[in-house]
Design a protein around this motif. Structure first.
Motif, PDB file in Angstrom:
ATOM      1  N   VAL A 338       0.837  -1.199   0.000  1.00 29.80           N
ATOM      2  CA  VAL A 338       0.000   0.000   0.000  1.00 29.80           C
ATOM      3  C   VAL A 338       0.872   1.249   0.000  1.00 29.80           C
ATOM      4  N   ILE A 339       1.933   1.236   0.819  1.00 31.89           N
ATOM      5  CA  ILE A 339       2.854   2.373   0.865  1.00 31.89           C
ATOM      6  C   ILE A 339       3.540   2.546  -0.489  1.00 31.89           C
ATOM      7  N   GLN A 340       3.939   1.436  -1.118  1.00 27.65           N
ATOM      8  CA  GLN A 340       4.541   1.526  -2.450  1.00 27.65           C
ATOM      9  C   GLN A 340       3.550   2.112  -3.450  1.00 27.65           C
ATOM     10  N   GLY A 341       2.292   1.664  -3.382  1.00 32.03           N
ATOM     11  CA  GLY A 341       1.281   2.136  -4.326  1.00 32.03           C
ATOM     12  C   GLY A 341       1.043   3.628  -4.247  1.00 32.03           C
ATOM     13  N   LYS A 342       1.218   4.212  -3.071  1.00 25.61           N
ATOM     14  CA  LYS A 342       1.010   5.652  -2.914  1.00 25.61           C
ATOM     15  C   LYS A 342       2.085   6.474  -3.629  1.00 25.61           C
ATOM     16  N   ALA A 343       3.200   5.823  -3.955  1.00 26.95           N
ATOM     17  CA  ALA A 343       4.263   6.509  -4.700  1.00 26.95           C
ATOM     18  C   ALA A 343       4.119   6.308  -6.204  1.00 26.95           C
ATOM     19  N   MET A 344       3.061   5.619  -6.618  1.00 20.37           N
ATOM     20  CA  MET A 344       2.833   5.348  -8.031  1.00 20.37           C
ATOM     21  C   MET A 344       1.698   6.229  -8.548  1.00 20.37           C
ATOM     22  N   SER A 345       1.622   6.363  -9.856  1.00 19.37           N
ATOM     23  CA  SER A 345       0.583   7.210 -10.451  1.00 19.37           C
ATOM     24  C   SER A 345      -0.632   6.364 -10.833  1.00 19.37           C
ATOM     25  N   ILE A 346      -1.823   6.887 -10.533  1.00 18.36           N
ATOM     26  CA  ILE A 346      -3.056   6.178 -10.879  1.00 18.36           C
ATOM     27  C   ILE A 346      -3.368   6.444 -12.354  1.00 18.36           C
ATOM     28  N   PRO A 347      -3.479   5.402 -13.178  1.00 18.77           N
ATOM     29  CA  PRO A 347      -3.581   5.577 -14.644  1.00 18.77           C
ATOM     30  C   PRO A 347      -5.001   5.903 -15.111  1.00 18.77           C
ATOM     31  N   HIS A 348      -5.495   7.064 -14.723  1.00 19.48           N
ATOM     32  CA  HIS A 348      -6.866   7.429 -15.099  1.00 19.48           C
ATOM     33  C   HIS A 348      -7.031   7.548 -16.616  1.00 19.48           C
ATOM     34  N   ALA A 349      -5.927   7.770 -17.348  1.00 15.09           N
ATOM     35  CA  ALA A 349      -6.030   7.960 -18.799  1.00 15.09           C
ATOM     36  C   ALA A 349      -6.244   6.641 -19.549  1.00 15.09           C
ATOM     37  N   LEU A 350      -5.960   5.515 -18.910  1.00 14.34           N
ATOM     38  CA  LEU A 350      -6.137   4.230 -19.579  1.00 14.34           C
ATOM     39  C   LEU A 350      -7.619   3.923 -19.754  1.00 14.34           C
ATOM     40  N   TRP A 351      -7.991   3.441 -20.952  1.00 13.97           N
ATOM     41  CA  TRP A 351      -9.419   3.246 -21.247  1.00 13.97           C
ATOM     42  C   TRP A 351     -10.056   2.171 -20.373  1.00 13.97           C
ATOM     43  N   TRP A 352      -9.247   1.208 -19.931  1.00 13.19           N
ATOM     44  CA  TRP A 352      -9.815   0.099 -19.162  1.00 13.19           C
ATOM     45  C   TRP A 352      -9.744   0.326 -17.650  1.00 13.19           C
ATOM     46  N   TRP A 353      -9.107   1.403 -17.231  1.00 20.21           N
ATOM     47  CA  TRP A 353      -8.975   1.645 -15.792  1.00 20.21           C
ATOM     48  C   TRP A 353     -10.287   2.219 -15.233  1.00 20.21           C
ATOM     49  N   PRO A 354     -10.861   1.596 -14.188  1.00 17.42           N
ATOM     50  CA  PRO A 354     -12.149   2.066 -13.636  1.00 17.42           C
ATOM     51  C   PRO A 354     -11.970   3.297 -12.740  1.00 17.42           C
ATOM     52  N   SER A 355     -11.719   4.456 -13.366  1.00 14.16           N
ATOM     53  CA  SER A 355     -11.442   5.681 -12.606  1.00 14.16           C
ATOM     54  C   SER A 355     -12.606   6.088 -11.712  1.00 14.16           C
ATOM     55  N   TRP A 356     -13.811   5.691 -12.102  1.00 14.98           N
ATOM     56  CA  TRP A 356     -14.987   6.058 -11.315  1.00 14.98           C
ATOM     57  C   TRP A 356     -15.030   5.332  -9.973  1.00 14.98           C
TER      58      TRP A 356
END
Length: 539
Positions: A338-356
């Motif tokens: 979880v701590i590692q994930g907070k240093a990563m970027s959330i890929p909202h631009a990807l068509w398959w990523w459920p940004s909602w």
């Protein structure tokens, strides 16, 4: 007896499954937001900001140690005094009280930690009993359904865990900790009601009340104390040395805390949780070796079946010990990953990523239960039949050994991702899907299989206790994490990590991967000689 009767699923099973689904939502709902809550809460306001992640991980893994330590208490009370049903019901009420404390004392350290203790006590107390209680509902006539139910049991656990992992980080972010910790408490209350509703239909195997003269600990005591003319009691000497060593560990901690006297050979960073776990591990290891050395002396004083049963339990404990490295990797997905994930970027631009829906790194934990719900039927319907047709029998021990190996591979990939982050390369959170996939595949092979393995290998009077020992493997898994955290605060170790060219996080990820690979090889070597048992209740 007709085939339809043989194949009938006990009608009380849905109450147990429903109870477990709600309880798992409750547990994972609070567990999966614990680290990210602590890092930013006033609970750790006294800790410098640069150290909060490390302290939050220590609190989390200390909590996990408690959760998987208290099965010893629950299993003992159920087998000795109250039976599984009563023990589960009473510990569930303690569990509900702990959740209430988390919701009410979100800003009070003492109240919040009291809640964590009560949840650890309640969750741990029922943990070894619900699975074995489920197994008690089967006989040798319908035991072929037990594997499907154990797999279904594990699938349902993860059904509850999936929604908890997905929703709780959003609730914490948008509605605050009182609501985020309160909703799991409501689910735990529902779980308790569901379990109570099936009270009139359960098969209740009565507790032993300590009256069985051939119970495990009675046979073990006889083996250690029995004298044979002309032979020394080396086993008793080994067991006694373990007891003295455990007492010495606890004494070192007591001297340090109570009188400020720190023995030079005892690390000051070894707080009570670490010390108690080391003492317990020493007792189990030295005691088991001592009993094994003299076990044949109990033959003739106890029935051969009882002596052979103790030998079987000692073999099971070795299997369990070799799985502890797996849990040191697995439980860190709710802290280190979880701590590692907070240093990563959330890929909202990807068509398959459920940004909602996926807006927090902590929500990636929902992949674990989702993948389990897919992998369990895939393994049973596709993978295992294909392997059998190819001539490879996926026995429980083989599955567990491969599971440890896949966990190690998952941590190699996590380490490679960490190297990218450390080098300033923008890294998408989507890449964490691969470590989660491999770790979850390993979990299915280890944990889902172990439910079946532990129940089938234990004799009737020891099923609750042997399940408690199985869950204790997670306690020692988190102990390895705490010991590692202590080590990296040592200047010598820190300098060695710096000289490697890796960051501390990356170095530890590769270290834990190597730890898993070594454990998998040791597990495979021992599994080759393990004699499987069949201890289902007769019809």
């Amino acid at each position: 007896m007709g085939l339809s009767e043989v194949a009938r699923l006990p009608r009380q099973i849905p109450y147990i499954i429903g109870n477990e689904a709600c309880e798992r939502f409750s547990f994972y709902g609070m567990r999966n937001i614990l680290v990210q809550f602590l890092v930013s809460s006033v609970i750790l306001a006294y800790v410098p900001e640069t150290e909060r992640q490390g302290v939050a991980k220590d609190v989390f893994h200390s909590f996990v140690i408690g959760v998987y330590f208290f099965p010893l208490l629950g299993g003992w009370l159920a087998d000795r005094f109250f039976g599984k049903y009563n023990t589960v019901l009473w510990f569930s009420l303690i569990y509900c009280t702990g959740h209430a404390c988390l919701a009410l004392f979100e800003s009070d350290r003492s109240g919040f930690y009291t809640g964590l203790f009560l949840i650890a006590l309640g969750s741990g107390g029922i943990k070894p009993l619900v699975v074995s209680f489920c197994g008690d509902q089967f006989t040798s006539a319908n035991k072929h359904l037990a594997k499907l139910v154990f797999d279904g049991f594990y699938w349902t656990i993860n059904f509850g865990s999936f929604f908890a992992s997905l929703l709780m980080p959003l609730l914490l972010r948008n509605l605050g900790p009182a609501v985020a910790f309160g909703i799991p408490g409501v689910l735990m209350f529902i779980a308790t009601i569901l379990f109570w509703l099936g009270r009139g239909q359960y098969v209740r195997v009565p507790p032993s009340h300590g009256t069985d003269p051939d119970a495990f600990f009675h046979v073990a005591r006889t083996a250690l104390l029995a004298q044979v003319p002309g032979k020394r009691r080396w086993g008793l000497l080994v067991a006694s040395a373990g007891a003295l060593l455990a007492m010495a560990m606890l004494s070192c901690w007591a001297l340090q805390v109570g009188f400020g006297v720190a023995p030079a050979f005892w690390p000051q960073a070894f707080h009570f949780v670490i010390t108690a776990c080391l003492a317990l591990g020493t007792l189990i290891a030295f005691g088991g070796i001592g009993v094994s050395m003299q076990l044949e002396r109990a033959r003739g004083l106890h029935p051969d079946a009882a002596v052979d049963g103790v030998r079987a339990v000692l073999r099971i404990l070795i299997v369990f010990a070799l799985t502890t490295p797996f849990w040191s990797l697995f439980d860190q997905k709710a802290s280190t990953w979880v701590i590692q994930g907070k240093a990563m970027s959330i890929p909202h631009a990807l068509w398959w990523w459920p940004s909602w829906l996926v807006q927090e790194a902590g929500q990636m934990q929902a992949l674990n239960p989702l993948l389990i719900m897919l992998l369990i039927p895939f393994n049973n319907i596709v993978l295992y039949p294909v392997l059998r047709r190819l001539g490879y029998q996926p026995t429980p021990l083989r599955r567990m050994g491969w599971g440890i190996m896949f966990a190690g591979i998952a941590w190699v990939i996590a380490g490679l991702l960490q190297l990218q982050i450390d080098n300033g390369v923008p890294t998408s959170l989507a890449w964490q899907t691969w470590p989660y996939l491999l770790l979850t595949f390993g979990e299915v092979l280890v944990s889902a299989t172990a439910l079946e393995f532990a129940y089938s290998q234990a004799t009737a009077g020891m099923k609750g206790v042997i399940m408690a020992f199985w869950y204790l493997t997670s306690t020692f898994g988190s102990l390895w994490v705490l010991l590692t955290n202590v080590a990296v605060r040592n200047e010598t170790v820190t300098a060695r990590i710096a000289s490697s060219g890796y960051s501390e996080n990356a170095f530890l990820m590769f270290f834990f991967a190597l730890f898993a690979f070594v454990a998998a090889l040791a597990f495979a070597a021992y599994a080759r000689t393990y004699p499987m048992q069949d201890n289902y209740r007769m019809a």
